[in-house]
Design an enzyme around this catalytic site. Sequence first.
Site, PDB file in Angstrom:
ATOM      1  N   GLY A   1      11.185  17.931   5.753  1.00 37.73           N
ATOM      2  CA  GLY A   1      11.852  17.960   7.050  1.00 37.73           C
ATOM      3  C   GLY A   1      11.379  19.094   7.928  1.00 37.73           C
ATOM      4  O   GLY A   1      11.185  18.927   9.144  1.00 37.73           O
TER       5      GLY A   1
ATOM      6  N   ASN B   1      21.314  11.613  -3.223  1.00 38.59           N
ATOM      7  CA  ASN B   1      20.977  11.041  -1.922  1.00 38.59           C
ATOM      8  C   ASN B   1      21.838   9.840  -1.546  1.00 38.59           C
ATOM      9  O   ASN B   1      21.996   9.546  -0.361  1.00 38.59           O
ATOM     10  CB  ASN B   1      19.490  10.699  -1.864  1.00 38.59           C
ATOM     11  CG  ASN B   1      18.642  11.931  -1.624  1.00 38.59           C
ATOM     12  OD1 ASN B   1      19.155  12.999  -1.301  1.00 38.59           O
ATOM     13  ND2 ASN B   1      17.327  11.799  -1.781  1.00 38.59           N
TER      14      ASN B   1
ATOM     15  N   ILE C   1      13.011   9.143   5.302  1.00 44.35           N
ATOM     16  CA  ILE C   1      12.010   9.584   4.338  1.00 44.35           C
ATOM     17  C   ILE C   1      12.640   9.760   2.957  1.00 44.35           C
ATOM     18  O   ILE C   1      11.986   9.568   1.934  1.00 44.35           O
ATOM     19  CB  ILE C   1      11.386  10.930   4.779  1.00 44.35           C
ATOM     20  CG1 ILE C   1      10.712  10.809   6.140  1.00 44.35           C
ATOM     21  CG2 ILE C   1      10.385  11.427   3.742  1.00 44.35           C
ATOM     22  CD1 ILE C   1      10.235  12.141   6.700  1.00 44.35           C
ATOM     23  N   SER C   2      13.923  10.115   2.908  1.00 45.28           N
ATOM     24  CA  SER C   2      14.594  10.500   1.667  1.00 45.28           C
ATOM     25  C   SER C   2      14.434   9.454   0.572  1.00 45.28           C
ATOM     26  O   SER C   2      14.521   8.248   0.817  1.00 45.28           O
ATOM     27  CB  SER C   2      16.083  10.736   1.929  1.00 45.28           C
ATOM     28  OG  SER C   2      16.262  11.775   2.865  1.00 45.28           O
ATOM     29  N   ASN C   3      14.230   9.930  -0.644  1.00 46.49           N
ATOM     30  CA  ASN C   3      13.993   9.048  -1.791  1.00 46.49           C
ATOM     31  C   ASN C   3      15.253   8.772  -2.600  1.00 46.49           C
ATOM     32  O   ASN C   3      16.177   9.585  -2.594  1.00 46.49           O
ATOM     33  CB  ASN C   3      12.941   9.679  -2.707  1.00 46.49           C
ATOM     34  CG  ASN C   3      11.535   9.503  -2.178  1.00 46.49           C
ATOM     35  OD1 ASN C   3      11.192   8.470  -1.620  1.00 46.49           O
ATOM     36  ND2 ASN C   3      10.711  10.528  -2.330  1.00 46.49           N
TER      37      ASN C   3
ATOM     38  N   HIS D   1       8.541   2.185  -2.567  1.00 45.77           N
ATOM     39  CA  HIS D   1       7.858   3.474  -2.537  1.00 45.77           C
ATOM     40  C   HIS D   1       8.209   4.155  -3.854  1.00 45.77           C
ATOM     41  O   HIS D   1       9.144   4.943  -3.952  1.00 45.77           O
ATOM     42  CB  HIS D   1       8.328   4.319  -1.351  1.00 45.77           C
ATOM     43  CG  HIS D   1       7.769   5.722  -1.358  1.00 45.77           C
ATOM     44  ND1 HIS D   1       6.424   5.987  -1.382  1.00 45.77           N
ATOM     45  CD2 HIS D   1       8.390   6.932  -1.374  1.00 45.77           C
ATOM     46  CE1 HIS D   1       6.234   7.297  -1.390  1.00 45.77           C
ATOM     47  NE2 HIS D   1       7.417   7.895  -1.402  1.00 45.77           N
TER      48      HIS D   1
END
Length: 308
Positions: A13, A96, A119-121, A176
């Site tokens: 970030g 998350n 973007i967070s996984n 991803h």
Amino acid sequence: MRKIGVIGLGHVGSTVAYTLVTKGIADELVLIDNNDAKCTAEFYDYMDSLPRLDTSTKILKQNYSDLADADVIVTSFGDIKALAQGGDRFLEYEFNCKQAKEVGIKLHEVGFKGVLINISNPCDVITGLLRYYTGLNRRQVFGTGTFLDTARMQRAVGMALNQNPHNISGYVLGEHGESQFTAWSTVCVQGKPIEELAEEVGLNLGELDNAARGGGWLVFNGKKYTCYAIATCAVKLVQAVFSDSRLVCPASVYVDEFKCYVGYPAIITKSGAEMAMPLPLSAEEKEKLTASAKMIRTKTEEGKGRQR
């Protein structure tokens, strides 16, 4: 006025925010992080760079109400302690999922109506949860998905053939994560199908697929995080939204057939992302995509259930 929010100021970030400021992409930037001291530090570091830049950005921090009229928000929150174990993006799943609910509800409450890029996984699952909690439509919310993995494939193929990665087209599809795969039927090198080229020069496509899948861990194992490549992908997507470029790239996009977000070619516009034309995949590739999407859908539904 281009107003952007970045939620989560870890390695990724903060790199996204730095790029947006130094490239003059954001006229106004809102910074949000659970760690107030970290957010304040990044705020002043960016502010101190402004007198030496050719552009100017108004920077705000730690107020969700400032995001109400943002054009684009990038979510990059994560659990550094869990990720430090390495080897699996689902290590951040529990943390998350909670963050997605908290952030999504707050964005809904302030009335955010722009485009959200996650973007967070695990990216595809968290993207789905953010759409669920924000109440935004499926186009408005999308993730970086396999945009980065495709770049890693281009890098691996380029290195194997001594080619500029820009000369390699095609897609990595699916999660991803570990169930991703290179759809070799879509990949060309200077316009020539790589499957033909592989026979001619003895390329091992399986090894190249593994190189793309393992590219993130190659970086992570050396410095315990990744930041530059994924931040570059996110910023390119932000720019595509602002320019309404109709850029076609693999992102985490909602696919009706699978009823979940999954890495697939998308058209990026000022309204968000929509699926591109269906790919003529091989039977094996379709099977891999279906299996990957099934896992994502299951984990997304589990994530919703855990937060009730």
